[in-house]
Scaffold this active site. Sequence first.
Site, PDB file in Angstrom:
ATOM      1  CG  HIS A  42      -2.088   0.874   1.142  1.00 48.16           C
ATOM      2  ND1 HIS A  42      -3.133   0.631   0.283  1.00 48.16           N
ATOM      3  CD2 HIS A  42      -2.392   2.021   1.797  1.00 48.16           C
ATOM      4  CE1 HIS A  42      -4.035   1.600   0.420  1.00 48.16           C
ATOM      5  NE2 HIS A  42      -3.611   2.456   1.321  1.00 48.16           N
ATOM      6  CD  GLU A  86      -6.243   7.774  -1.814  1.00 47.46           C
ATOM      7  OE1 GLU A  86      -5.060   7.868  -2.186  1.00 47.46           O
ATOM      8  OE2 GLU A  86      -6.599   7.979  -0.645  1.00 47.46           O
ATOM      9  CG  HIS A  88     -10.729   3.523   1.838  1.00 47.52           C
ATOM     10  ND1 HIS A  88     -11.393   3.736   3.018  1.00 47.52           N
ATOM     11  CD2 HIS A  88      -9.413   3.596   2.160  1.00 47.52           C
ATOM     12  CE1 HIS A  88     -10.524   3.943   4.000  1.00 47.52           C
ATOM     13  NE2 HIS A  88      -9.315   3.864   3.501  1.00 47.52           N
TER      14      HIS A  88
END
Length: 728
Positions: A42, A86, A88
């Site tokens: 990550h 991005e 999640h």
Amino acid sequence: MDKETIKAHKISDEEYAQILEILGREPNLLELGVISAMWSEHCSYKSSKKYLNGFPTKAPWVIQGPGENAGVIDIGQGMAAVFKVESHNHPSFIEPFAGAATGVGGILRDVFTMGARVVAGLNSLKFGDIHDEKCGKHQKYLVKGVVNGISHYGNCMGVPTIGGECAFDECFNGNILVNAFALGVCKSEDIFYAKAEGVGNPVIYVGSKTGRDGLGGAVMASDSFNEESKSLRPTVQIGDPFSEKLLMEACLELFKTDYIVGIQDMGAAGLTSSSFEMAGRSGSGMKLYLDKTPMRESGMTPYELMLSESQERMLICAKKGYEDKVIEIFKKWDLDAVVMGEVTNTGKMELFWHDELVGLIPIEPLSEKAPILSRPTSEPKYLSEIKNYKFELKSSVQELFIQMLQNENINNKAFIYDQFDSSVQTNTIKADGRLGASVIRIKENGASVAMAIECNSRLNYVNPKIGAALAVASAGRKVACTGAKPLAISDCLNYGNPQNPEVMWQFAQGCEGIKEACKELNTPVVSGNVSLYNETEGVSIYPSPTIVSVGVLEDANKTLKASFEKENLSVYLLGESLGEFSGSMVMKIQDKKVSGSLKELDYKAELALWDLLYKANQNSLLECANSVGIGGIAMTLAKMFAISSVGANLTSDFDDEKMIFDESASRAIIGLSKENEEAFLNLAKEFGVKAYKLGVSTSQKHFKLDSIELSKAELDKLYFESFKEQIQ
């Protein structure tokens, strides 16, 4: 250090040997936790970095490319757009409301950290099969939770969510995708960067207090799911949009001063990543006094403070002597602000706890020179099994048309977008539900910014390289259909487990496709994100590179709609229909298959279409335009007329009636008045774009395309009502 502890931190034997070499000794638990987070997939991009390095990132209009919190492009008259997308994914699967909400919070911080006020949000959502007997009910729960989380956070922040896409496929049954995009606007000269330089300059913690939420989040997002993952709720961060609103306003006030050197959002791995990234980019060192951290819970340890992912926090490097002025601004907004360290020139991170040195780690090996892996790749075996499949009609075109229009991958998602405030800030020109790209007005320069988010996972399963290139082209085409000029992209690369050589091959091919398309279409990559380990019980998702294309139209008043608002408008199909059914929606719905082999994208034809749309709109020749996407011209026309006030009388003249479902790229549907036809056709000829007249818009409330005939009321019911019933 015992093996169990090392294993729990997802550190391999090779990596542990590297740690011993870097430190010259055994790490303590705090140091191991910090290194584990910074070397996680990550934070370090260790499996993906070698492929990302080849992306085109420069153009005269690019102010900041990848490597910062967000990308920045020039949008004219001294104004800049700051944006990023991005993921999640993992947190949203575990706790849909909190996971999705904090995904939005994180991307908003990435943008306003750069000095921009956030003016728009988009999202790309992928869920499993809502009709599945085993998991359908749970998928509906996830849809509702995720949408609620996104709308709650965005609405409370006063940021309009103006568009998105939502798709369903059984490959996402065990791993949903939640990709969030934000775009902000500021003056080109007012951009702030994430740096920490100047020996002795104070490091200031600002925002909310630190708790134990989100502990180990970066490491969790770097692993695949199994049955035990369901107990990971404590690692999902809890967001408070009202605190973030205060933080944004305080930061924007701070940016009007000259008190600071740099600023960084505390995102994945919290204080660890923000401090290491700021110092790493600047080639500096840093001292942090962890006992000074504002804490929400008692008894917190240095390990927890460094790795907590509590939300709504920033790290600031201020100019020496201005600490009190910075703190004063944040106190005014009722936020914590405390000097907790300083910049050094040692190249090391020195961590103190009540004046005792509890961690000493070189910064460069964890940031700019973190290990890069070269994982093995191999072409997936399934590709040879699916490539020869050919699509043939098995039912009437009308039956298939009805089936497709009410399918959850095509029908209207008002259930979702009605929960989003799309008009707050009063800049929205075109929002969700109006098809194609979303558009906002830039009041400072009279321009509009168009943005479209795109990801067709089926095409990427059939051919990861061409599928990724098609996503870049499709997002750009949607922007071009508003009359804007596509300028740059942000990408969010969602793939399976990189330890599987077939997944790594898909990823490498996807990057190659993006690289090629961005170069040929002149839309460089300016920001992005990688999400790997989207796998459950050994089953990976389809490759899913999400692309957001952003473009500019100099005069916002010239923005094109996607709906027909007048009768007697001529309806044209632009571009060649080549019979592309591989990975198509019609194949999936009729045959329950995702098969075939994709044709290479013709970049010259794609660019010619974009240029024609731009020039025709500049010459005021067009009334409306929309990109041809999934379901071919049949679904594109059905949706355009469903959101229009008129009917349609259309004939395709295809030799084979299945061609209305063909998903060939580089095509658009346009509407124009009869008096502009000749001028437009001459222009199309000039650009080398074929234009086929399909018919006209009519005053009769009727939709006719070849042998398909429906009343406008039936068309509207299929398109607008189906999803509300399916999701209950």
